[in-house]
Design a protein around this motif. Structure first.
Motif, PDB file in Angstrom:
ATOM      1  N   UNK A  37       0.855  -1.186   0.000  1.00 23.29           N
ATOM      2  CA  UNK A  37       0.000   0.000   0.000  1.00 23.29           C
ATOM      3  C   UNK A  37       0.889   1.233   0.000  1.00 23.29           C
ATOM      4  N   UNK A  38       0.635   2.138  -0.929  1.00 27.95           N
ATOM      5  CA  UNK A  38       1.348   3.407  -1.017  1.00 27.95           C
ATOM      6  C   UNK A  38       0.400   4.520  -0.607  1.00 27.95           C
ATOM      7  N   UNK A  39       0.863   5.407   0.254  1.00 26.63           N
ATOM      8  CA  UNK A  39       0.064   6.549   0.703  1.00 26.63           C
ATOM      9  C   UNK A  39       0.571   7.803  -0.007  1.00 26.63           C
ATOM     10  N   UNK A  40      -0.289   8.443  -0.756  1.00 31.54           N
ATOM     11  CA  UNK A  40       0.055   9.650  -1.500  1.00 31.54           C
ATOM     12  C   UNK A  40      -0.716  10.829  -0.925  1.00 31.54           C
ATOM     13  N   UNK A  57      -6.152  -0.167   8.184  1.00 28.02           N
ATOM     14  CA  UNK A  57      -5.617  -1.536   8.099  1.00 28.02           C
ATOM     15  C   UNK A  57      -5.744  -2.242   9.444  1.00 28.02           C
ATOM     16  N   UNK A  58      -5.458  -1.518  10.537  1.00 28.42           N
ATOM     17  CA  UNK A  58      -5.611  -2.112  11.870  1.00 28.42           C
ATOM     18  C   UNK A  58      -7.060  -2.512  12.125  1.00 28.42           C
ATOM     19  N   UNK A  59      -7.989  -1.591  11.846  1.00 29.68           N
ATOM     20  CA  UNK A  59      -9.402  -1.870  12.098  1.00 29.68           C
ATOM     21  C   UNK A  59      -9.893  -3.055  11.271  1.00 29.68           C
ATOM     22  N   UNK A  60      -9.347  -3.209  10.057  1.00 29.57           N
ATOM     23  CA  UNK A  60      -9.745  -4.317   9.189  1.00 29.57           C
ATOM     24  C   UNK A  60      -8.999  -5.601   9.500  1.00 29.57           C
ATOM     25  N   UNK A  61      -8.105  -5.549  10.500  1.00 25.08           N
ATOM     26  CA  UNK A  61      -7.281  -6.722  10.846  1.00 25.08           C
ATOM     27  C   UNK A  61      -6.559  -7.240   9.605  1.00 25.08           C
ATOM     28  N   UNK A  62      -5.933  -6.324   8.902  1.00 28.67           N
ATOM     29  CA  UNK A  62      -5.217  -6.673   7.677  1.00 28.67           C
ATOM     30  C   UNK A  62      -3.947  -7.453   8.008  1.00 28.67           C
ATOM     31  N   UNK A  63      -3.480  -8.264   7.075  1.00 26.03           N
ATOM     32  CA  UNK A  63      -2.205  -8.949   7.276  1.00 26.03           C
ATOM     33  C   UNK A  63      -1.060  -7.940   7.278  1.00 26.03           C
ATOM     34  N   UNK A  64       0.083  -8.366   7.743  1.00 28.05           N
ATOM     35  CA  UNK A  64       1.261  -7.504   7.641  1.00 28.05           C
ATOM     36  C   UNK A  64       1.606  -7.326   6.170  1.00 28.05           C
ATOM     37  N   UNK A  65       1.800  -6.093   5.766  1.00 23.68           N
ATOM     38  CA  UNK A  65       2.168  -5.797   4.398  1.00 23.68           C
ATOM     39  C   UNK A  65       2.933  -4.493   4.387  1.00 23.68           C
ATOM     40  N   UNK A  66       3.787  -4.278   3.384  1.00 24.36           N
ATOM     41  CA  UNK A  66       4.535  -3.017   3.345  1.00 24.36           C
ATOM     42  C   UNK A  66       3.622  -1.841   3.050  1.00 24.36           C
ATOM     43  N   UNK A  67       3.732  -0.796   3.873  1.00 28.24           N
ATOM     44  CA  UNK A  67       3.000   0.446   3.689  1.00 28.24           C
ATOM     45  C   UNK A  67       4.039   1.552   3.578  1.00 28.24           C
ATOM     46  N   UNK A  68       4.041   2.257   2.456  1.00 31.10           N
ATOM     47  CA  UNK A  68       5.086   3.247   2.197  1.00 31.10           C
ATOM     48  C   UNK A  68       4.488   4.623   1.991  1.00 31.10           C
ATOM     49  N   UNK A  69       5.207   5.624   2.447  1.00 27.79           N
ATOM     50  CA  UNK A  69       4.819   7.008   2.209  1.00 27.79           C
ATOM     51  C   UNK A  69       5.265   7.417   0.814  1.00 27.79           C
ATOM     52  N   UNK A  70       4.318   7.921   0.033  1.00 33.22           N
ATOM     53  CA  UNK A  70       4.618   8.304  -1.336  1.00 33.22           C
ATOM     54  C   UNK A  70       4.868   9.790  -1.484  1.00 33.22           C
ATOM     55  N   UNK A  71       4.439  10.342  -2.611  1.00 29.78           N
ATOM     56  CA  UNK A  71       4.702  11.740  -2.923  1.00 29.78           C
ATOM     57  C   UNK A  71       4.018  12.656  -1.913  1.00 29.78           C
ATOM     58  N   UNK A 101       0.698  -0.809  15.753  1.00 33.95           N
ATOM     59  CA  UNK A 101       1.897  -1.647  15.852  1.00 33.95           C
ATOM     60  C   UNK A 101       2.562  -1.807  14.489  1.00 33.95           C
ATOM     61  N   UNK A 102       1.931  -1.292  13.455  1.00 30.17           N
ATOM     62  CA  UNK A 102       2.494  -1.423  12.109  1.00 30.17           C
ATOM     63  C   UNK A 102       3.611  -0.404  11.899  1.00 30.17           C
ATOM     64  N   UNK A 103       4.690  -0.869  11.304  1.00 32.70           N
ATOM     65  CA  UNK A 103       5.808   0.018  11.005  1.00 32.70           C
ATOM     66  C   UNK A 103       5.725   0.469   9.551  1.00 32.70           C
ATOM     67  N   UNK A 104       5.980   1.740   9.331  1.00 34.81           N
ATOM     68  CA  UNK A 104       6.020   2.256   7.973  1.00 34.81           C
ATOM     69  C   UNK A 104       7.247   1.701   7.264  1.00 34.81           C
ATOM     70  N   UNK A 105       7.070   1.239   6.040  1.00 34.73           N
ATOM     71  CA  UNK A 105       8.177   0.686   5.280  1.00 34.73           C
ATOM     72  C   UNK A 105       9.224   1.777   5.027  1.00 34.73           C
ATOM     73  N   UNK A 106      10.507   1.456   5.127  1.00 32.61           N
ATOM     74  CA  UNK A 106      11.527   2.488   4.914  1.00 32.61           C
ATOM     75  C   UNK A 106      11.625   2.973   3.476  1.00 32.61           C
ATOM     76  N   UNK A 107      11.127   2.197   2.527  1.00 30.11           N
ATOM     77  CA  UNK A 107      11.145   2.636   1.131  1.00 30.11           C
ATOM     78  C   UNK A 107      10.093   3.718   0.904  1.00 30.11           C
ATOM     79  N   UNK A 108      10.361   4.624  -0.043  1.00 30.56           N
ATOM     80  CA  UNK A 108       9.295   5.567  -0.393  1.00 30.56           C
ATOM     81  C   UNK A 108       8.340   4.890  -1.366  1.00 30.56           C
TER      82      UNK A 108
END
Length: 332
Positions: A37-40, A57-71, A101-108
């Protein structure tokens, strides 16, 4: 059965929240692999889009997945926010948790686009429900991106003479960053000139997405079927969206573009579309942000888009929202 990997690039945003919940449900049902998931920056600023995405994602009980900050904003113009549409933080009346508890992915976000496409060559489906700013950066980073994706579905623009919702001719996602949207159009045009087998993106404009109408009655049915922290937060968010639409004369309802687009991305055989060559006007005093579609080949350019016009489903977009609502009720 191999699950289709999906990347969502979004700017939550109330209808983005519905799209996130729907895609998590599709992942839980084994239909897709929600790969990232990319956040723009879009409906709200980047910090809020990131915080909102993680909270939904927390409320939906989503699996662990990379979430990155975009532009963090558009390419060429100041970023215009929409607190009157989605609330000051982008979640309407919903009170989203401030901790996760989710960590933001270090990649943009651009890097995540590229690396997921490389990890799934010819397999990844990209869905964009916000401005194209992060995707434009990704294409600059990896010009081969159009050839790496299985498909791209974009909520943006308006076609066939349908009026805009930001200016008379422009749709909001495109109007925020026309330069980015046009770069995406040019990238797919260049790719399809080199290789006609590259799939043309599906552009889902207001001419179709404004038919996806969520009503208070649907919110009541959602809560009756599944009264959870997720559904209560979605209903609170949507109540703000109802109020906005009522304030602009649309009635006490909400046009929820993004979950319709997410559903279309997962049901390509249900899409009615037509090929076109699409560019975005970036300079006109009265037409900036306009998606200009050549459907007759008058420019003599390769088709770089498919324009979605309808849904092959009895009941159309309303039936799609029934399926979206049903999928969300499966989340605990």
């Amino acid at each position: 059965m191999t699950r289709t990997p999906v990347l969502l690039d979004c700017d939550p945003g109330i209808d983005d929240a519905l799209a996130i919940a729907y895609l998590v449900a599709a992942h839980r049902a084994g239909r897709i692999d929600l790969a990232g998931l990319v956040c723009t920056a879009g409906n709200v600023g980047l910090d809020d889009t990131v915080a909102n995405a993680l909270a939904w994602l927390d409320l939906a009980d989503a699996p662990e997945l990379p979430v990155a900050a975009g532009a963090p904003g558009p390419i060429a113009v100041p970023h215009v926010l929409t607190p009157e549409t989605h609330g000051p933080r982008g979640a309407g009346h919903a009170e989203l948790g401030a901790t996760t508890t989710r960590a933001l992915d270090p990649r943009d976000g651009a890097r995540l686009w590229v690396e997921l496409a490389r990890a799934h060559p010819g397999g990844l489906v990209g869905i964009v429900t916000g401005p194209s700013s992060s995707l434009a950066r990704a294409v600059a980073l990896e010009p081969a991106l159009p050839r790496l994706l299985r498909g791209l579905v974009v909520m943006g623009g308006t076609f066939h003479g349908h009026p805009g919702n930001t200016t008379p001719v422009s749709e909001w996602n495109v109007d925020v960053d026309p330069e980015a949207a046009d770069r995406v159009c040019r990238a797919w045009e260049e790719a399809r000139v080199s290789d006609p087998a590259v799939p043309a993106p599906l552009w889902c404009g207001l001419n179709l997405t404004e038919r996806a109408v969520w009503t208070p009655a649907r919110s009541e049915r959602l809560l009756a079927a599944s009264d959870t922290p997720l559904t209560r937060a979605l209903v609170d968010a949507l109540r703000f969206y109802f109020e906005f639409h009522e304030s602009v004369g649309e009635g006490y309802l909400a046009q929820v573009h993004d979950p319709l687009v997410a559903w279309l991305a997962l049901h390509p055989d249900a899409v009615v579309s037509a090929p076109a060559h699409v560019r975005v006007e970036c300079a006109g005093e009265h037409t900036r942000g306009m998606t200009v579609a050549d459907v007759r080949g008058q420019r003599g350019r390769v088709d770089n888009a498919r324009i979605a016009t309808d849904v092959r489903l009895p009941g159309g977009p309303d039936a799609v929202l029934d399926e979206v609502c049903g999928a969300i009720t499966t989340l605990g």
